[in-house]
Scaffold this motif. Sequence first.
Motif, PDB file in Angstrom:
ATOM      1  N   MET A   1       7.906  -6.614 -10.286  1.00  0.00           N
ATOM      2  CA  MET A   1       7.822  -5.520  -9.358  1.00  0.00           C
ATOM      3  C   MET A   1       7.385  -6.061  -8.000  1.00  0.00           C
ATOM      4  SD  MET A   1       5.626  -2.061  -9.782  1.00  0.00           S
ATOM      5  CE  MET A   1       6.029  -0.686  -8.766  1.00  0.00           C
ATOM      6  N   ASP A   2       7.979  -5.531  -6.939  1.00  0.00           N
ATOM      7  CA  ASP A   2       7.632  -5.972  -5.595  1.00  0.00           C
ATOM      8  C   ASP A   2       6.197  -5.581  -5.263  1.00  0.00           C
ATOM      9  OD1 ASP A   2      10.163  -7.032  -5.027  1.00  0.00           O
ATOM     10  OD2 ASP A   2      10.924  -5.043  -4.529  1.00  0.00           O
ATOM     11  N   ASN A   3       5.587  -6.387  -4.391  1.00  0.00           N
ATOM     12  CA  ASN A   3       4.243  -6.057  -3.926  1.00  0.00           C
ATOM     13  C   ASN A   3       4.308  -4.856  -3.007  1.00  0.00           C
ATOM     14  OD1 ASN A   3       3.044  -8.164  -5.299  1.00  0.00           O
ATOM     15  ND2 ASN A   3       3.266  -9.580  -3.588  1.00  0.00           N
ATOM     16  N   LEU A   4       3.414  -3.924  -3.226  1.00  0.00           N
ATOM     17  CA  LEU A   4       3.371  -2.725  -2.401  1.00  0.00           C
ATOM     18  C   LEU A   4       2.352  -2.898  -1.279  1.00  0.00           C
ATOM     19  CD1 LEU A   4       3.460   0.135  -5.069  1.00  0.00           C
ATOM     20  CD2 LEU A   4       5.332  -0.703  -3.657  1.00  0.00           C
ATOM     21  N   ASN A   5       2.762  -2.498  -0.086  1.00  0.00           N
ATOM     22  CA  ASN A   5       1.856  -2.437   1.053  1.00  0.00           C
ATOM     23  C   ASN A   5       1.288  -1.032   1.102  1.00  0.00           C
ATOM     24  OD1 ASN A   5       2.661  -5.042   1.964  1.00  0.00           O
ATOM     25  ND2 ASN A   5       4.469  -4.125   2.890  1.00  0.00           N
ATOM     26  N   LYS A   6       0.002  -0.912   1.351  1.00  0.00           N
ATOM     27  CA  LYS A   6      -0.604   0.403   1.571  1.00  0.00           C
ATOM     28  C   LYS A   6      -0.733   0.582   3.075  1.00  0.00           C
ATOM     29  CE  LYS A   6      -2.977   0.994  -2.767  1.00  0.00           C
ATOM     30  NZ  LYS A   6      -4.242   1.245  -3.446  1.00  0.00           N
ATOM     31  N   VAL A   7      -0.028   1.582   3.586  1.00  0.00           N
ATOM     32  CA  VAL A   7       0.022   1.820   5.021  1.00  0.00           C
ATOM     33  C   VAL A   7      -0.579   3.187   5.321  1.00  0.00           C
ATOM     34  CG1 VAL A   7       1.531   1.978   7.039  1.00  0.00           C
ATOM     35  CG2 VAL A   7       2.140   0.439   5.156  1.00  0.00           C
ATOM     36  N   LYS A   8      -1.577   3.213   6.197  1.00  0.00           N
ATOM     37  CA  LYS A   8      -2.172   4.479   6.624  1.00  0.00           C
ATOM     38  C   LYS A   8      -1.414   4.983   7.842  1.00  0.00           C
ATOM     39  CE  LYS A   8      -6.728   3.606   4.795  1.00  0.00           C
ATOM     40  NZ  LYS A   8      -8.167   3.515   5.040  1.00  0.00           N
ATOM     41  N   ILE A   9      -0.968   6.242   7.756  1.00  0.00           N
ATOM     42  CA  ILE A   9      -0.219   6.850   8.850  1.00  0.00           C
ATOM     43  C   ILE A   9      -0.801   8.220   9.170  1.00  0.00           C
ATOM     44  CG2 ILE A   9       1.944   5.650   8.344  1.00  0.00           C
ATOM     45  CD1 ILE A   9       2.905   8.310   7.023  1.00  0.00           C
ATOM     46  N   GLU A  10      -0.366   8.750  10.305  1.00  0.00           N
ATOM     47  CA  GLU A  10      -0.725  10.118  10.674  1.00  0.00           C
ATOM     48  C   GLU A  10       0.548  10.814  11.127  1.00  0.00           C
ATOM     49  OE1 GLU A  10      -3.274  12.160  14.134  1.00  0.00           O
ATOM     50  OE2 GLU A  10      -4.409  10.772  12.866  1.00  0.00           O
ATOM     51  N   VAL A  11       0.785  12.002  10.561  1.00  0.00           N
ATOM     52  CA  VAL A  11       1.934  12.813  10.937  1.00  0.00           C
ATOM     53  C   VAL A  11       1.418  14.210  11.266  1.00  0.00           C
ATOM     54  CG1 VAL A  11       4.115  13.831  10.170  1.00  0.00           C
ATOM     55  CG2 VAL A  11       3.529  11.504   9.480  1.00  0.00           C
ATOM     56  N   ALA A  12       1.666  14.632  12.483  1.00  0.00           N
ATOM     57  CA  ALA A  12       1.257  15.968  12.936  1.00  0.00           C
ATOM     58  C   ALA A  12      -0.221  16.230  12.666  1.00  0.00           C
ATOM     59  CB  ALA A  12       2.135  17.032  12.300  1.00  0.00           C
ATOM     60  N   GLY A  13      -1.043  15.215  12.895  1.00  0.00           N
ATOM     61  CA  GLY A  13      -2.483  15.372  12.757  1.00  0.00           C
ATOM     62  C   GLY A  13      -3.039  15.180  11.358  1.00  0.00           C
ATOM     63  N   ALA A  14      -2.191  15.009  10.371  1.00  0.00           N
ATOM     64  CA  ALA A  14      -2.644  14.820   8.987  1.00  0.00           C
ATOM     65  C   ALA A  14      -2.494  13.350   8.590  1.00  0.00           C
ATOM     66  CB  ALA A  14      -1.845  15.696   8.031  1.00  0.00           C
ATOM     67  N   GLY A  15      -3.514  12.809   7.928  1.00  0.00           N
ATOM     68  CA  GLY A  15      -3.494  11.420   7.506  1.00  0.00           C
ATOM     69  C   GLY A  15      -2.936  11.252   6.102  1.00  0.00           C
ATOM     70  N   TYR A  16      -2.212  10.158   5.914  1.00  0.00           N
ATOM     71  CA  TYR A  16      -1.610   9.827   4.622  1.00  0.00           C
ATOM     72  C   TYR A  16      -1.710   8.324   4.402  1.00  0.00           C
ATOM     73  CZ  TYR A  16       0.589  14.361   5.370  1.00  0.00           C
ATOM     74  OH  TYR A  16       0.810  15.699   5.628  1.00  0.00           O
ATOM     75  N   THR A  17      -1.765   7.928   3.147  1.00  0.00           N
ATOM     76  CA  THR A  17      -1.639   6.521   2.792  1.00  0.00           C
ATOM     77  C   THR A  17      -0.368   6.386   1.967  1.00  0.00           C
ATOM     78  OG1 THR A  17      -4.031   6.200   2.784  1.00  0.00           O
ATOM     79  CG2 THR A  17      -2.696   4.552   1.636  1.00  0.00           C
ATOM     80  N   GLU A  33       7.927   8.787  14.764  1.00  0.00           N
ATOM     81  CA  GLU A  33       9.139   9.544  15.080  1.00  0.00           C
ATOM     82  C   GLU A  33       9.085  10.943  14.477  1.00  0.00           C
ATOM     83  OE1 GLU A  33      13.991   9.274  14.553  1.00  0.00           O
ATOM     84  OE2 GLU A  33      12.787   7.481  14.213  1.00  0.00           O
ATOM     85  N   MET A  34       8.643  11.030  13.234  1.00  0.00           N
ATOM     86  CA  MET A  34       8.553  12.336  12.586  1.00  0.00           C
ATOM     87  C   MET A  34       7.521  13.219  13.284  1.00  0.00           C
ATOM     88  SD  MET A  34       7.875  13.215   8.628  1.00  0.00           S
ATOM     89  CE  MET A  34       8.727  14.628   7.982  1.00  0.00           C
ATOM     90  N   SER A  35       6.380  12.649  13.611  1.00  0.00           N
ATOM     91  CA  SER A  35       5.338  13.407  14.289  1.00  0.00           C
ATOM     92  C   SER A  35       5.832  13.900  15.649  1.00  0.00           C
ATOM     93  CB  SER A  35       4.087  12.536  14.455  1.00  0.00           C
ATOM     94  OG  SER A  35       2.978  13.318  14.785  1.00  0.00           O
ATOM     95  N   ASP A  36       6.543  13.042  16.373  1.00  0.00           N
ATOM     96  CA  ASP A  36       7.103  13.437  17.667  1.00  0.00           C
ATOM     97  C   ASP A  36       8.124  14.565  17.510  1.00  0.00           C
ATOM     98  OD1 ASP A  36       5.539  11.501  18.890  1.00  0.00           O
ATOM     99  OD2 ASP A  36       7.202  10.104  19.226  1.00  0.00           O
ATOM    100  N   ASP A  37       8.957  14.473  16.474  1.00  0.00           N
ATOM    101  CA  ASP A  37       9.957  15.522  16.221  1.00  0.00           C
ATOM    102  C   ASP A  37       9.289  16.860  15.905  1.00  0.00           C
ATOM    103  OD1 ASP A  37      11.975  13.673  16.622  1.00  0.00           O
ATOM    104  OD2 ASP A  37      12.498  13.470  14.503  1.00  0.00           O
ATOM    105  N   ILE A  38       8.244  16.814  15.087  1.00  0.00           N
ATOM    106  CA  ILE A  38       7.508  18.038  14.735  1.00  0.00           C
ATOM    107  C   ILE A  38       6.858  18.635  15.979  1.00  0.00           C
ATOM    108  CG2 ILE A  38       5.484  18.912  13.487  1.00  0.00           C
ATOM    109  CD1 ILE A  38       6.228  16.792  11.293  1.00  0.00           C
ATOM    110  N   ASP A  39       6.195  17.776  16.757  1.00  0.00           N
ATOM    111  CA  ASP A  39       5.548  18.254  17.992  1.00  0.00           C
ATOM    112  C   ASP A  39       6.562  18.892  18.930  1.00  0.00           C
ATOM    113  OD1 ASP A  39       3.132  17.323  17.044  1.00  0.00           O
ATOM    114  OD2 ASP A  39       3.122  15.518  18.296  1.00  0.00           O
TER     115      ASP A  39
END
Length: 69
Positions: A1-17, A33-39
């Motif tokens: 199985m490929d190694n997974l990267n854990k990336v912290k992001i924010e979309v429309a003010g909400a944080g996700y890993t 890009e998604m956050s900009d589109d939503i905004d």
Amino acid sequence: MDNLNKVKIEVAGAGYTIATTEQEGYVRDLAKEMSDDIDSLMVKNPSLSMNDALVLCAIAYLSEYKKAE
């Protein structure tokens, strides 16, 4: 199985890993890009809820994906 990267992001003010095999920069660019589109949608249509904006973005993205197939 490929190694997974854990990336912290924010979309429309909400944080996700995100656990992904993609590069961190790529995932961050997608999130921005998604956050900009939503905004943009919410500025143009102030009566939209966050859920409405998310659904409209999802439909637009899915349409672009299907057309590219």
